[in-house]
Design an enzyme around this catalytic site. Sequence first.
Site, PDB file in Angstrom:
ATOM      1  N   CYS A   1       0.861  -1.194   0.000  1.00 21.74           N
ATOM      2  CA  CYS A   1       0.000   0.000   0.000  1.00 21.74           C
ATOM      3  C   CYS A   1       0.893   1.237   0.000  1.00 21.74           C
ATOM      4  O   CYS A   1       1.984   1.215   0.552  1.00 21.74           O
ATOM      5  CB  CYS A   1      -0.877   0.042   1.249  1.00 21.74           C
ATOM      6  SG  CYS A   1      -2.038  -1.311   1.417  1.00 21.74           S
TER       7      CYS A   1
ATOM      8  N   CYS B   1      -6.750   0.315 -16.595  1.00 21.49           N
ATOM      9  CA  CYS B   1      -6.096   0.272 -15.278  1.00 21.49           C
ATOM     10  C   CYS B   1      -4.859   1.154 -15.259  1.00 21.49           C
ATOM     11  O   CYS B   1      -4.077   1.097 -14.314  1.00 21.49           O
ATOM     12  CB  CYS B   1      -5.749  -1.166 -14.900  1.00 21.49           C
ATOM     13  SG  CYS B   1      -4.623  -1.975 -16.057  1.00 21.49           S
TER      14      CYS B   1
END
Length: 459
Positions: A87, A415
């Site tokens: 992350c 994406c």
Amino acid sequence: MVKQKPPVQKNETIELTFEDLTHEGDGVGKVNGYPLFVPYALPGEKAKVKVIKVKKNFAFGKLLEIENVSAERVEPPCDVYIQCGGCQLQHMSYGLQLDMKQSQVKNALRKIGHIEDIPVHPTIGMDDPWRYRNKVQIPVGYRDGELITGFYRKRSHEIIEGMDRCVITAEINDRMVEAVRRMADRLGITAYDEKAHKGILRHIMVRTGEQTGETMIVIVTRTEQLPHEEELVKELHETYPQIKSIVQNVNKEKTNVILGKKTKVLWGEEYIYDTIGDIKFAISAKSFYQVNPPQTKRLYDKALEYANLTGKETVIDAYCGIGTISLSLAQKAKKVYGVEIVPDAISDAKKNAKINHIENTEFYVGEAEKIMPWWTAQGLRPDVIVVDPPRKGCDEALLEAMLTMKPDRIVYVSCNPSTLARDLRILEEGGYETKQVQPVDMFPQTNHIECVALIELKL
């Protein structure tokens, strides 16, 4: 002409005010117009920064001490957030994450595609942007004589110590990884050593049906033989009734690729099932299936809205995968043709059409850029083309094929905003007009963003 030196030097400590974010989520501050990129810094913050790398036109820095803390800064709930790197945005509020991703799409369209005066809508986010991933793949190693599992430390193949949960992965997946690790350790199943290319257990993969609750365990080994297989399998399925499938994948190669070529079912079914909307999908160990089904539903609903189907249209779905978009489109179209280069994915797409009793689809194995010109020669003219390419975007030959076919509408699911913008420029120069773009946050807490673009043929 005198060569101007950068206004900062390596290892210098400076005070910096941040005014923007990069598309990767780093803070941007400037010294006399010269930009510095600093991970974990937020706009509006003032901080002490150590300069760690200096280039001709920009530098990179390390955040030392924040003097003015942004109201958008939050405490990351993950204990290993900085070490892991899986992350990148846990330190910022979810509202700021969504704004940043909308800006990322706008900037790519403007700078790369030279497309400005179109709506880029606010990012569609999640009500709860945590614990959303339905699949996890965890490496196995040794520490102090015991098996350990965990993600690799950033830019390394060293497993992070003390990592027993992942806050963006479904909780059941954490529990299943821990259960397999604990049982394997007790049974004396050895971990794979990638340097020596010895040992047995390489990865533990868990897949869960978000709607069905069905779970698949995939045990990735270096060897065909899995010691204590019967004991391990029996204990797993008797202890955890939600497990519907236990699979062994054999990867004998010295490689970073997780799954090998051979897969065998040790217990239960070859597939687990999940639903997106009212469409049911069979998911095998190797199937590509979106990791965030609730947001996938929102993404596909928007693609369906942009396709604007009335029941009379012929649709081509390029890069169709296992048919996730194709089957949604088929509910509203006259006929859908799907094409995908991966044979296993097309087998899954055909199976999924059968499971859902959808009969107005045809799926083909091959490169879309080669099959679509063949379809054109056969006289097939689609009303709508949907593309959902990988990060590298559409092949130039595919863009040419679409321009030759001249559908009324193209729906582009992307994406990667940069390659989307590049491809939209080519389509616009070929007689199309980009009407609107909708970003969708498929991967909260990370810097990735998906979006759907509506492109129409100019009259």
